[in-house]
Design an enzyme around this catalytic site. Sequence first.
Site, PDB file in Angstrom:
ATOM      1  N   GLU A 191      10.326 -12.583  16.225  1.00  0.00           N
ATOM      2  CA  GLU A 191      11.261 -12.180  14.989  1.00  0.00           C
ATOM      3  C   GLU A 191      10.769 -11.216  13.909  1.00  0.00           C
ATOM      4  O   GLU A 191      10.669 -11.657  12.926  1.00  0.00           O
ATOM      5  CB  GLU A 191      11.565 -13.587  14.278  1.00  0.00           C
TER       6      GLU A 191
ATOM      7  N   ASN B  84      10.498 -11.288  21.388  1.00  0.00           N
ATOM      8  CA  ASN B  84      11.576 -12.252  21.144  1.00  0.00           C
ATOM      9  C   ASN B  84      12.323 -12.170  19.941  1.00  0.00           C
ATOM     10  O   ASN B  84      11.495 -12.110  18.923  1.00  0.00           O
ATOM     11  CB  ASN B  84      11.114 -13.740  21.570  1.00  0.00           C
TER      12      ASN B  84
ATOM     13  N   HIS C 247      20.831 -18.064  19.419  1.00  0.00           N
ATOM     14  CA  HIS C 247      21.634 -19.542  18.673  1.00  0.00           C
ATOM     15  C   HIS C 247      22.723 -18.881  18.177  1.00  0.00           C
ATOM     16  O   HIS C 247      22.903 -18.111  16.983  1.00  0.00           O
ATOM     17  CB  HIS C 247      20.439 -19.649  17.723  1.00  0.00           C
TER      18      HIS C 247
ATOM     19  N   GLU D  52      16.422 -19.239  23.854  1.00  0.00           N
ATOM     20  CA  GLU D  52      16.512 -20.455  22.957  1.00  0.00           C
ATOM     21  C   GLU D  52      18.064 -20.827  22.814  1.00  0.00           C
ATOM     22  O   GLU D  52      18.506 -21.229  21.807  1.00  0.00           O
ATOM     23  CB  GLU D  52      15.960 -20.136  21.377  1.00  0.00           C
TER      24      GLU D  52
ATOM     25  N   ASP E  21      21.615 -22.265  22.117  1.00  0.00           N
ATOM     26  CA  ASP E  21      22.330 -23.271  21.866  1.00  0.00           C
ATOM     27  C   ASP E  21      23.691 -22.643  21.127  1.00  0.00           C
ATOM     28  O   ASP E  21      23.627 -21.543  20.565  1.00  0.00           O
ATOM     29  CB  ASP E  21      21.642 -24.215  20.854  1.00  0.00           C
TER      30      ASP E  21
END
Length: 302
Positions: A127, A169, A206, A235, A237
Amino acid sequence: ASTLGASAAERGRYFGTAIAGSRLSDSQYTTIANREFNMISAENEMKLDATEPNQNQFTFGSGDQIANWALNNGKRLRGHTLAWHSQQPGWMQRMEGSSLRSAMLNHVTRVATYYRGKIYAWDVVNEAFADGSSGARRDSNLQRTGNDWIEAAFRAARAADPNAKLCYNDYNTDNWSHAKTQAVYRMVQDFKSRGVPIDCVGFQAHFNSGNPVPSNYHTTLQNFADLGVDVQITELDIEGSGTSQADQYRGIVQACLAVTRCNGITVWGVRDSDSWRASGTPLLFNGNGQKKAAYDAVLAQL
Ligand code: XIL
């Protein structure tokens, strides 16, 4: 095959989940996780605050609990994460400048050395780019040590564990037309052209109604892969439920399978009740451990 991990393996890929150490005593949780997934990320236990709570005092007990569970059950490990503006220990949050740069590199070296040989891929830096239209780096104490902090972290990680894949990432890098996506792309292009050791790019993925799965997702993954790196969904979702959620999960799997160098997908938790999201139902199993429509869609696509 009848599980996510085994089906992904038939496609030359993996299917992973984040694991929380606090859940390992829940047998419903471990039964599902062990049955379905073959790549494991520690949800919090390998982050900076967990592994170096006091400067130069490293604690690997919580990380090892997850690493051992994964490796004892025949799964691979994704290391998450070596350098990040968030979840820093207090002493690091208060640091700036050259002392912070040294402390960050020491952290990368010590943690990657400790886990050397056990990690399939490290999220070396997490990030580091800003949201919005600037395409700039995110302001942070790490960024203020100098723009080369990211490549310095990658070089230290390579020296410490030469066999781990080294990944950058981030989130909100899914839509090809977004400035943040373009900025990360240019950094990876620059690293490849100058020989900075980078092997992969992780897409957190996400998603929610304000940040839906973009229709150009496949384009994004393919363009990064064409730079000569692997791409992974790290990650995943997706907020929502029912058919609409299942359709979005299916689209993600299709996009990954369509890119040769997209070699795996990790969801950020097992059951909806395990999600980091305060509310909502973003995962593949409901709170009772039952397979959701999204699970069926993913398995059918793999
Ligand atoms: C989250 C964890 O799931 C939470 O338990 C924790 O409180 C905060 O961090 N991007 C990342 C992950 O890279 O490390 C974050 O994990 C979710 C967003």
